[in-house]
Design a protein around this motif. Structure first.
Motif, short mmCIF file in Angstrom:
data_model
loop_
_atom_site.label_atom_id
_atom_site.label_comp_id
_atom_site.label_asym_id
_atom_site.label_seq_id
_atom_site.Cartn_x
_atom_site.Cartn_y
_atom_site.Cartn_z
N SER A 75 -27.67 -82.37 -40.41
CA SER A 75 -27.64 -83.70 -39.77
C SER A 75 -26.96 -83.64 -38.41
O SER A 75 -26.53 -84.67 -37.89
CB SER A 75 -26.90 -84.69 -40.68
OG SER A 75 -25.59 -84.24 -40.95
N HIS A 76 -26.87 -82.45 -37.82
CA HIS A 76 -26.16 -82.29 -36.56
C HIS A 76 -27.08 -81.77 -35.45
O HIS A 76 -28.05 -81.06 -35.70
CB HIS A 76 -25.02 -81.28 -36.71
CG HIS A 76 -23.85 -81.78 -37.49
ND1 HIS A 76 -23.82 -81.78 -38.87
CD2 HIS A 76 -22.65 -82.29 -37.08
CE1 HIS A 76 -22.65 -82.26 -39.28
NE2 HIS A 76 -21.93 -82.57 -38.22
N GLU A 92 -23.00 -85.56 -35.05
CA GLU A 92 -23.54 -85.82 -36.37
C GLU A 92 -24.28 -87.14 -36.39
O GLU A 92 -23.78 -88.16 -35.89
CB GLU A 92 -22.43 -85.86 -37.42
CG GLU A 92 -22.95 -86.04 -38.85
CD GLU A 92 -21.88 -85.93 -39.90
OE1 GLU A 92 -22.22 -85.80 -41.09
OE2 GLU A 92 -20.69 -85.99 -39.53
N PHE A 93 -25.48 -87.14 -36.98
CA PHE A 93 -26.29 -88.34 -37.11
C PHE A 93 -26.20 -88.86 -38.54
O PHE A 93 -26.03 -88.09 -39.49
CB PHE A 93 -27.75 -88.04 -36.79
CG PHE A 93 -27.99 -87.65 -35.36
CD1 PHE A 93 -28.17 -88.59 -34.37
CD2 PHE A 93 -28.03 -86.30 -35.00
CE1 PHE A 93 -28.39 -88.22 -33.05
CE2 PHE A 93 -28.25 -85.91 -33.69
CZ PHE A 93 -28.43 -86.88 -32.71
N SER A 94 -26.36 -90.16 -38.69
CA SER A 94 -26.33 -90.76 -40.03
C SER A 94 -27.68 -90.65 -40.71
O SER A 94 -27.79 -90.81 -41.92
CB SER A 94 -25.92 -92.24 -39.94
OG SER A 94 -26.81 -92.96 -39.11
N SER A 95 -28.74 -90.38 -39.94
CA SER A 95 -30.08 -90.26 -40.50
C SER A 95 -30.21 -88.98 -41.31
O SER A 95 -29.57 -87.98 -41.01
CB SER A 95 -31.12 -90.26 -39.37
OG SER A 95 -32.41 -90.00 -39.85
N ASP A 117 -35.32 -91.35 -39.48
CA ASP A 117 -35.52 -92.79 -39.59
C ASP A 117 -36.48 -93.28 -38.52
O ASP A 117 -36.55 -94.46 -38.23
CB ASP A 117 -34.19 -93.54 -39.52
CG ASP A 117 -33.47 -93.34 -38.19
OD1 ASP A 117 -34.00 -92.60 -37.33
OD2 ASP A 117 -32.38 -93.91 -38.01
N GLN A 146 -35.64 -94.69 -46.92
CA GLN A 146 -35.82 -94.30 -45.52
C GLN A 146 -36.84 -93.19 -45.36
O GLN A 146 -37.70 -93.24 -44.49
CB GLN A 146 -34.47 -93.86 -44.96
CG GLN A 146 -34.42 -93.77 -43.44
CD GLN A 146 -33.01 -93.52 -42.97
OE1 GLN A 146 -32.25 -92.81 -43.60
NE2 GLN A 146 -32.64 -94.11 -41.86
#
Length: 376
Positions: A75-76, A92-95, A117, A146
């Motif tokens: 996620s990075h 870092e992304f929350s997706s 997303d 998602q």
């Protein structure tokens, strides 16, 4: 503007210093003019460093530009020192990480990342801080996971101040759930244009879908790969995936444009300039999932601007990237028919070309009681 033009120029040809795009350059040539490594010394090469991403996975080809190496994992998004492998920054992304497997585009001082997303994010090249984020797909319907909706699966491309990314549609309820291609202003994240792979009523190409149902809304035409771009022609090229339902041809009579096709779009407006469908009425999952390659060559004493597209069954289609017309002749050949599935009577094949790989599943790989299948 100076940065944008410089980046576009650096991407226009084979790499002689950086690896400025996932495919090496905007042509997806995967070619470097550097000569320090060759047949004479390749056997003595060894690793200079390694970088461990802990439990994260990556399918991304790193991009090297402006003295940094950019890569995605888990996620990075990371910026690494290409000489030592040390982390310069990590974002870092929350997706979820699906879209992050494929890599980034770099240009105009920003790093562009497609997410699961269906959004596109721009990070500051020096610090990794988010500058803007733009949703490319539809708003997520309530109570829909998602990953079941839409996502950006290939790395985007940057040229002339525009970021181009493809969105793959999922199976979730949506008014129009097809794959699509979008052009985004690189500085602001504003959507400049949107091209739907499956045309709606009134749009050119919709006549290749049934008129007695709304199966066109189910979509298909996923865009899995990084775009190829010719900045001089002002065109961006992508390959599209199969129609939906994948194997259910009985409900979608017709060629089903613009699925399983090469599309050439104006990079400023998104207007369709030409298309070439490599599989009509696809019920074989013949996605164009291999990146398109742009090249210049001589054919019959004439200089041509070519585009190479590899179909899933291993046939290579060579097209004039200015017009979409074949460079090597292509003929429509009759193929076996299935009336229930409303199969296309013919499919295109390059004349005199060889197929890469077998046309049928080798018999020794088929379990007892099964019959080996063949393309078409």
């Amino acid at each position: 503007m100076a940065l944008a033009m410089m980046a576009s120029s650096a991407l226009a040809g084979p790499s002689n210093r950086d690896w400025a795009a996932v495919g090496g350059d905007l042509s997806n040539s995967h070619y470097s003019t550097l000569t320090r490594i060759g047949p004479g010394n390749v056997k003595s090469l060894g690793g200079a460093w390694q970088h461990k991403f802990e439990s994260e996975r990556s399918r991304a080809t790193p991009v090297v530009a402006d003295g940094k190496m950019f890569v995605t994992a888990g996620s990075h998004a990371y910026a690494l020192d290409p000489k030592t492998g040390a982390t310069l920054w990590a974002h870092e992304f929350s997706s979820p990480p699906f879209g992050l497997f494929r890599g980034v585009a770099v240009g105009g001082g920003l790093v562009y990342v497609g997410l699961a997303d269906s959004s596109l994010a721009a990070l500051d090249e020096s610090s990794g801080k988010e500058v803007w984020s733009q949703l490319l797909g539809d708003e997520k319907p309530p109570n829909v996971p998602q990953m079941g909706n839409q996502w950006v699966t290939g790395a985007p491309a940057y040229a002339n101040g525009v970021v181009v990314a493809g969105v793959s549609g999922g199976r979730a309820p949506s008014e129009r759930n097809d794959g699509r291609i979008l052009g985004v202003d690189a500085k602001t994240g504003k959507i400049l244009w949107r091209f739907h792979v499956v045309p709606a009523p009134g749009e050119k190409g919709h006549e290749t879908w049934p008129r007695d149902n709304d199966v066109w809304k189910k979509g298909g035409g996923a865009v899995w790969v990084t775009p190829a771009v010719d900045p001089a022609l002002g065109l961006v090229y992508l390959g599209t995936g199969n129609a939906i339902p994948e194997l259910g041809g009985e409900v979608r009579a017709g060629d089903n444009l613009y699925t399983a096709a090469v599309v050439a779009l104006d990079i400023k407006t998104g207007k369709l300039r030409w298309h070439y469908q490599t599989t009509h009425h696809d019920i074989f999952e013949q996605d164009l999932g291999t990146p398109l390659v742009l090249y210049d060559g001589d054919v019959g004493g004439k200089r041509v601007k070519g585009l190479a597209a590899m179909r899933t069954d291993g046939y290579l289609f060579l097209l004039d990237r200015r017009t979409g017309k074949p460079i090597i002749p292509i003929e429509e050949r009759p193929v076996p028919q299935d009336a229930k599935l409303k199969t296309a009577p013919t499919q295109p094949f390059p004349v005199g070309a060889d197929e890469v790989g077998p046309n049928c599943v080798p018999k020794d790989m088929v379990p007892a009681g099964f019959v080996p299948g063949c393309y078409f």
